[in-house]
Design a protein around this motif. Structure first.
Motif, PDB file in Angstrom:
ATOM      1  N   TRP A  28       0.962  -1.201  -0.090  1.00 62.93           N
ATOM      2  CA  TRP A  28       0.197  -0.066  -0.403  1.00 62.93           C
ATOM      3  C   TRP A  28       1.014   1.084  -0.427  1.00 62.93           C
ATOM      4  O   TRP A  28       0.673   1.983  -0.440  1.00 62.93           O
ATOM      5  CB  TRP A  28      -0.999   0.062   1.293  1.00 62.93           C
ATOM      6  N   ASN A  29       1.862   1.669   0.463  1.00 61.53           N
ATOM      7  CA  ASN A  29       2.932   2.849   0.440  1.00 61.53           C
ATOM      8  C   ASN A  29       3.306   2.391  -0.627  1.00 61.53           C
ATOM      9  O   ASN A  29       3.012   3.512  -0.898  1.00 61.53           O
ATOM     10  CB  ASN A  29       3.994   1.724   1.290  1.00 61.53           C
ATOM     11  N   ASP A  32      -0.162   3.332  -3.085  1.00 62.24           N
ATOM     12  CA  ASP A  32      -0.691   5.083  -2.413  1.00 62.24           C
ATOM     13  C   ASP A  32       0.611   6.293  -2.823  1.00 62.24           C
ATOM     14  O   ASP A  32      -0.086   7.008  -3.484  1.00 62.24           O
ATOM     15  CB  ASP A  32      -0.702   4.638  -1.031  1.00 62.24           C
ATOM     16  N   THR A 237      -3.422  -5.327  -3.372  1.00 59.85           N
ATOM     17  CA  THR A 237      -1.835  -4.802  -4.245  1.00 59.85           C
ATOM     18  C   THR A 237      -1.283  -4.983  -5.351  1.00 59.85           C
ATOM     19  O   THR A 237      -1.005  -4.740  -6.048  1.00 59.85           O
ATOM     20  CB  THR A 237      -1.190  -3.974  -2.969  1.00 59.85           C
ATOM     21  N   ASP A 257     -11.306   3.370  -3.725  1.00 56.77           N
ATOM     22  CA  ASP A 257     -11.014   3.214  -2.286  1.00 56.77           C
ATOM     23  C   ASP A 257     -11.024   1.398  -2.093  1.00 56.77           C
ATOM     24  O   ASP A 257     -11.026   1.988  -0.926  1.00 56.77           O
ATOM     25  CB  ASP A 257     -10.935   4.354  -2.146  1.00 56.77           C
ATOM     26  N   THR A 263     -10.183  -0.588   3.693  1.00 56.55           N
ATOM     27  CA  THR A 263      -9.157   0.700   2.525  1.00 56.55           C
ATOM     28  C   THR A 263     -10.110   2.218   2.067  1.00 56.55           C
ATOM     29  O   THR A 263      -8.991   3.288   1.703  1.00 56.55           O
ATOM     30  CB  THR A 263      -9.041  -0.145   0.942  1.00 56.55           C
ATOM     31  N   LYS A 266      -8.677   5.845   2.646  1.00 54.11           N
ATOM     32  CA  LYS A 266      -7.337   5.281   3.292  1.00 54.11           C
ATOM     33  C   LYS A 266      -6.063   4.659   2.334  1.00 54.11           C
ATOM     34  O   LYS A 266      -5.020   4.975   2.491  1.00 54.11           O
ATOM     35  CB  LYS A 266      -7.205   3.982   3.956  1.00 54.11           C
ATOM     36  N   HIS A 267      -6.942   4.308   1.325  1.00 59.25           N
ATOM     37  CA  HIS A 267      -5.983   2.859  -0.055  1.00 59.25           C
ATOM     38  C   HIS A 267      -6.239   2.956  -1.017  1.00 59.25           C
ATOM     39  O   HIS A 267      -7.944   3.133  -1.333  1.00 59.25           O
ATOM     40  CB  HIS A 267      -5.641   2.078   0.732  1.00 59.25           C
TER      41      HIS A 267
END
Length: 461
Positions: A28-29, A32, A237, A257, A263, A266-267
């Motif tokens: 996710w890092n 995103d 992901t 999202d 999620t 947030k993601h």
């Protein structure tokens, strides 16, 4: 020779660095960190289309809570004893079709013989919308394209025997609009999903999504139905890494999202609200510091609901005011239409879209390619003024015609004011960092539009 070698080395470093920045890992890092493509935030207005087997019964109660009004949930409400409208759905179904009539039999009525994709595309283009999101597959699992994973439960094998997703995509793109698809991750009654979700993800969902993307090359992939499992189970992901690194639309695709039960907001890509009710942190009137989009129907349902009457539909004025509110807060509006089972856009929906288009024809400059104004004052009930900005220009959008002069603070002393669509002069005075605007007297002959009026403040910022 040294200088050319240095130049070559520098070029290679820049190229490798750029390439590295464009690669996304299945975390996710990393996912995103990908920016939302600019075309989306510039577009501001899109059309959602909910169409499927649920368009045949096309029924839902109108006096229940928001989610219970959704006609596209007909199959689930019919079989879920915990649903608040379970009794209503069953009473209607038994009376109309008989208690032994199965939901799957509705596919015979999904004929789409009146479907004219070029006409739909023209209606959408005239509405002023810049993109379209069609339900390629809702929670019922029926696909509007010939999906190998949905054998005999797709629009080519049964029902209309037509590639509805492909035909509309061709027509929409021919108008220069962006085409996208809604896709439900889960399927209510798919035996594989019910028995082995991991196998369902590997053998059904991911191959199906990849086929949808590679076949039609959409600019939007709008997922839903994520709430049963975390994103790890859905392998979200991993799929998004493929979408951003390898797919044919890796540079232009916009996602939302809804990729796992944890999620939303947030993601993923854009954040999504739904009838302003999905998330507390995205409540009405609050500015969201992330690309986002509100989705809602013109009525209380996304899928066509024959049970809705005029009072259940938003007026043209209400729809235009919703658009203004979302854009002024930095978001987009994805306004839904629900076609009939024979392929028509209901006339009341066409009329609402035509009115939005007429307003945007005059005032689109204050909507498209704009951003929210961070210094905008709170909206006051007596003036109802919303603000957008574009470069050095500011737009004051009045959803109530200002009978009294109003003041905008925080602007340059060289600001100039005009009323979009109005050829006459607008009286204003600039005093320091404030401009006081007095609206002109309008009559039917010189009134540029209905429902909302835009004062352009040039060189304001």
């Amino acid at each position: 020779m040294l200088r050319p070698l240095l130049v070559l080395a520098l070029w290679l470093c820049i190229t490798l660095s750029t390439t590295a920045q464009q690669h996304y890992d299945a975390t996710w890092n990393s996912i995103d960190s990908r920016p939302v493509p600019q075309w989306f935030e510039d577009s501001k207005f899109g059309i959602f289309i909910h169409w499927g087997v649920f368009s045949v019964p096309a029924w839902g109660p109108t006096k229940s809570s928001v989610y219970e009004k959704y006609a596209e949930w007909y199959w689930w409400r019919l079989l879920d004893p915990k649903a608040e409208t379970y009794a209503e759905f069953n009473a209607f179904h038994t009376k109309t079709y008989g208690k032994d009539f199965k939901y799957q039999d509705f596919v015979k009525g999904f004929t789409c013989e009146m479907f004219d994709p070029a006409q739909w595309a023209t209606i959408i283009q005239n509405s002023g919308a810049k993109y379209v999101v069609l339900t390629s597959k809702h929670h019922e699992g029926f696909t509007l394209w010939p999906s190998a994973q949905s054998w005999n439960w797709n629009a080519v094998d049964v029902g209309p025997h037509r590639d509805l997703a492909g035909d509309l995509s061709d027509a929409v793109k021919a108008k220069g609009l962006h085409m996208g698809y809604y896709y439900s991750l889960y399927e209510w009654f798919n035996p594989l999903y019910k028995s082995d979700v991991n196998k369902y993800v590997d053998d059904h969902m991911i191959p199906q999504m990849k086929d949808l993307v590679t076949r039609y090359k959409p600019d939007v992939l709008w997922t839903d139905g994520e709430w049963d499992h975390p994103s790890e189970t859905w392998k979200s992901t991993e799929f998004l890494a493929w979408l951003y690194n390898e797919s044919p639309v890796k540079e232009t695709i916009v996602v939302n999202d809804r990729w796992g039960k944890e999620t939303r907001s947030k993601h993923g890509g854009i954040y999504t609200t739904e009838y302003d009710l999905v998330h507390d942190e995205t409540s009405v009137g609050k500015k969201i510091e992330h690309p986002w989009e509100e989705c809602r129907g013109i009525g209380g349902s996304f899928g066509y609901n024959r049970n809705e009457n005029l009072a259940d539909y938003s007026s043209s004025e209400e729809v235009i005011h919703i658009l203004i509110d979302k854009v002024a807060r930095g978001g987009n509006l994805l306004l839904n239409i629900g076609p009939t089972a024979d392929g028509r856009i209901p006339v009341i929906m066409q009329q609402r879209l035509a009115d939005v288009g007429a307003w945007l024809h005059v005032n689109g400059e204050a909507i498209y390619n704009t951003r929210n104004w961070a210094s905008a004052p709170p909206v006051k009930a007596d003036t109802k003024v919303f603000y957008t900005r574009k470069g050095k220009d500011l737009y004051a959008i009045c959803t109530k015609f200002p009978e009294q002069a109003f003041t905008v603070t925080g602007v340059n002393s060289s600001a100039k004011v005009s009323l979009l669509g109005y050829a006459g002069k607008v009286n204003y005075t600039v005093n320091g960092k404030a401009v006081k605007i007095t609206a002109p007297v309008l009559n039917p002959a010189n009134n540029p539009c209905q429902h909302a009026w835009v004062f352009k403040i040039e060189n304001a910022l």
